[in-house]
Write a protein that holds these residues in place. Structure first.
Motif, PDB file in Angstrom:
ATOM      1  N   LYS A  45       0.829  -1.216   0.000  1.00 48.74           N
ATOM      2  CA  LYS A  45       0.000   0.000   0.000  1.00 48.74           C
ATOM      3  C   LYS A  45       0.862   1.264   0.000  1.00 48.74           C
ATOM      4  O   LYS A  45       0.634   2.186  -0.785  1.00 48.74           O
ATOM      5  CB  LYS A  45      -0.933   0.005   1.218  1.00 48.74           C
ATOM      6  CG  LYS A  45      -1.880  -1.173   1.305  1.00 48.74           C
ATOM      7  CD  LYS A  45      -2.855  -1.032   2.449  1.00 48.74           C
ATOM      8  CE  LYS A  45      -2.191  -0.931   3.815  1.00 48.74           C
ATOM      9  NZ  LYS A  45      -1.429  -2.133   4.181  1.00 48.74           N
ATOM     10  N   SER A  46       1.838   1.310   0.891  1.00 50.15           N
ATOM     11  CA  SER A  46       2.694   2.498   0.972  1.00 50.15           C
ATOM     12  C   SER A  46       3.556   2.642  -0.277  1.00 50.15           C
ATOM     13  O   SER A  46       3.839   3.758  -0.720  1.00 50.15           O
ATOM     14  CB  SER A  46       3.572   2.438   2.227  1.00 50.15           C
ATOM     15  OG  SER A  46       2.773   2.564   3.394  1.00 50.15           O
ATOM     16  N   THR A  47       3.961   1.520  -0.855  1.00 50.89           N
ATOM     17  CA  THR A  47       4.724   1.567  -2.107  1.00 50.89           C
ATOM     18  C   THR A  47       3.881   2.170  -3.221  1.00 50.89           C
ATOM     19  O   THR A  47       4.348   3.019  -3.987  1.00 50.89           O
ATOM     20  CB  THR A  47       5.188   0.154  -2.507  1.00 50.89           C
ATOM     21  OG1 THR A  47       6.030  -0.374  -1.485  1.00 50.89           O
ATOM     22  CG2 THR A  47       5.944   0.182  -3.832  1.00 50.89           C
ATOM     23  N   LEU A  49       1.398   4.222  -2.875  1.00 53.21           N
ATOM     24  CA  LEU A  49       1.234   5.644  -2.602  1.00 53.21           C
ATOM     25  C   LEU A  49       2.499   6.416  -2.966  1.00 53.21           C
ATOM     26  O   LEU A  49       2.430   7.529  -3.499  1.00 53.21           O
ATOM     27  CB  LEU A  49       0.904   5.843  -1.123  1.00 53.21           C
ATOM     28  CG  LEU A  49      -0.081   6.962  -0.785  1.00 53.21           C
ATOM     29  CD1 LEU A  49      -1.422   6.723  -1.447  1.00 53.21           C
ATOM     30  CD2 LEU A  49      -0.244   7.093   0.718  1.00 53.21           C
ATOM     31  N   ALA A  50       3.659   5.829  -2.703  1.00 53.16           N
ATOM     32  CA  ALA A  50       4.927   6.486  -3.053  1.00 53.16           C
ATOM     33  C   ALA A  50       5.075   6.630  -4.564  1.00 53.16           C
ATOM     34  O   ALA A  50       5.569   7.649  -5.054  1.00 53.16           O
ATOM     35  CB  ALA A  50       6.097   5.690  -2.475  1.00 53.16           C
ATOM     36  N   PHE A  90      -0.105  12.693   6.138  1.00 53.35           N
ATOM     37  CA  PHE A  90       0.726  11.611   6.647  1.00 53.35           C
ATOM     38  C   PHE A  90       0.075  10.916   7.841  1.00 53.35           C
ATOM     39  O   PHE A  90      -0.902  11.388   8.415  1.00 53.35           O
ATOM     40  CB  PHE A  90       2.103  12.144   7.027  1.00 53.35           C
ATOM     41  CG  PHE A  90       2.825  12.802   5.881  1.00 53.35           C
ATOM     42  CD1 PHE A  90       3.421  12.035   4.890  1.00 53.35           C
ATOM     43  CD2 PHE A  90       2.884  14.184   5.773  1.00 53.35           C
ATOM     44  CE1 PHE A  90       4.068  12.635   3.819  1.00 53.35           C
ATOM     45  CE2 PHE A  90       3.532  14.799   4.707  1.00 53.35           C
ATOM     46  CZ  PHE A  90       4.124  14.020   3.731  1.00 53.35           C
ATOM     47  N   GLN A  91       0.678   9.780   8.219  1.00 51.20           N
ATOM     48  CA  GLN A  91       0.166   8.969   9.317  1.00 51.20           C
ATOM     49  C   GLN A  91       0.123   9.772  10.609  1.00 51.20           C
ATOM     50  O   GLN A  91      -0.859   9.740  11.341  1.00 51.20           O
ATOM     51  CB  GLN A  91       1.053   7.728   9.480  1.00 51.20           C
ATOM     52  CG  GLN A  91       0.458   6.650  10.333  1.00 51.20           C
ATOM     53  CD  GLN A  91       1.262   5.368  10.238  1.00 51.20           C
ATOM     54  OE1 GLN A  91       1.773   4.897  11.248  1.00 51.20           O
ATOM     55  NE2 GLN A  91       1.389   4.819   9.060  1.00 51.20           N
ATOM     56  N   ASP A 167      -1.731   8.665   3.780  1.00 53.83           N
ATOM     57  CA  ASP A 167      -1.151   7.392   4.208  1.00 53.83           C
ATOM     58  C   ASP A 167      -1.518   7.119   5.665  1.00 53.83           C
ATOM     59  O   ASP A 167      -0.954   7.717   6.582  1.00 53.83           O
ATOM     60  CB  ASP A 167       0.371   7.433   4.049  1.00 53.83           C
ATOM     61  CG  ASP A 167       1.006   6.060   4.258  1.00 53.83           C
ATOM     62  OD1 ASP A 167       0.261   5.066   4.382  1.00 53.83           O
ATOM     63  OD2 ASP A 167       2.248   5.984   4.276  1.00 53.83           O
ATOM     64  N   GLU A 168      -2.506   6.253   5.883  1.00 57.62           N
ATOM     65  CA  GLU A 168      -2.956   5.878   7.222  1.00 57.62           C
ATOM     66  C   GLU A 168      -3.200   7.112   8.098  1.00 57.62           C
ATOM     67  O   GLU A 168      -2.626   7.244   9.182  1.00 57.62           O
ATOM     68  CB  GLU A 168      -1.914   4.959   7.882  1.00 57.62           C
ATOM     69  CG  GLU A 168      -1.637   3.662   7.152  1.00 57.62           C
ATOM     70  CD  GLU A 168      -2.643   2.571   7.472  1.00 57.62           C
ATOM     71  OE1 GLU A 168      -3.704   2.891   8.059  1.00 57.62           O
ATOM     72  OE2 GLU A 168      -2.380   1.421   7.134  1.00 57.62           O
ATOM     73  N   VAL A 199      -4.921   5.509   1.932  1.00 60.45           N
ATOM     74  CA  VAL A 199      -4.553   4.205   2.480  1.00 60.45           C
ATOM     75  C   VAL A 199      -5.050   4.140   3.921  1.00 60.45           C
ATOM     76  O   VAL A 199      -4.812   5.062   4.716  1.00 60.45           O
ATOM     77  CB  VAL A 199      -3.025   4.004   2.435  1.00 60.45           C
ATOM     78  CG1 VAL A 199      -2.613   2.802   3.288  1.00 60.45           C
ATOM     79  CG2 VAL A 199      -2.560   3.807   1.003  1.00 60.45           C
TER      80      VAL A 199
END
Length: 228
Positions: A45-47, A49-50, A90-91, A167-168, A199
């Motif tokens: 998921k983070s990949t 988003l990146a 961001f988280q 992201d979260e 995400v």
């Protein structure tokens, strides 16, 4: 404007082997559309988003943002695209400890040399939009976790982005505050007509009707309905 990912593949070395994180993945998010992305820990998921945020180059495939094919763009041009077209939530809110809530938002215009009267007015309007005009002079230590995340959402919208990536954003919040923040994020993204990809580890926090995709085995799927 639209975010389009075409045939995205990302691999990483795994000892003598190669591990595929994203496998010929396609995704389109239209202006005003909000898509929530879930998946198991380590699913990529983070990949994803990146890659969408131009922070990571895929092995293959293209990322198109607001009509611009980003393939082969210089680092300087990619940085400019991120700054002008993409807002990040961001988280953790990642606020500057010494800046007030209003200054956190104004800072986005400041780093681009555009902190004029219009920018200050926009920052104040965004802080009001997330319900924190009465906290404008407070620094992060004086804000709750939910309030800090609200400032982060306002800051992400300051550059009037075409794309919003989160992201979260509720990972550090309890369920009640998490639902409030997720509802605010989804509502602001839709109201401002940006293409939003969020995400989340907790789809139960999503407002009813939010489109939801599951990332598994490197590709996107429509999740099965929850058992009643």
């Amino acid at each position: 404007m639209t975010l389009t990912l075409d045939h995205i593949t990302v691999t990483v070395a795994d000892g003598p082997d190669t591990l595929t994180i994203l496998d010929d993945l396609d995704l389109t998010v239209e202006a005003g559309q909000v898509i929530a992305l879930t998946g198991a820990s380590g699913s990529g998921k983070s990949t994803l988003l990146a890659v969408a945020g131009l922070l990571r180059q895929p092995d293959t495939g293209t990322v198109t943002i607001a009509g611009t094919d980003t393939t082969g763009l210089s680092r300087k041009r990619l940085t400019r695209l991120r700054r002008d077209r993409i807002g990040f939530v961001f988280q953790s809110a990642s606020l500057f400890p010494s800046l007030t809530a209003l200054e956190q938002i104004e800072f986005i215009a400041h780093i681009d040399g555009r902190l004029d009267r219009a920018a200050r007015t926009r920052a104040a309007e965004l802080l009001a939009a997330v319900g924190l005009e009465h906290r404008s002079a407070n620094r992060p230590a004086q804000l709750s976790g939910g309030e800090r995340q609200r400032v982060g959402i306002a800051r992400a919208l300051m550059n009037e982005p075409d794309i919003l990536l989160a992201d979260e954003p509720t990972a550090a919040l309890d369920d009640t505050r998490g639902r409030d923040i997720m509802s605010l994020l989804v509502a602001e993204a839709a109201r401002r007509d940006v293409a939003a990809l969020i995400v989340t580890h907790n789809p139960a926090q999503l407002p009813d009707g939010t489109q939801h995709l599951l990332l598994a085995d490197g590709t996107l799927h429509t999740p099965e309905p929850a058992a009643v």
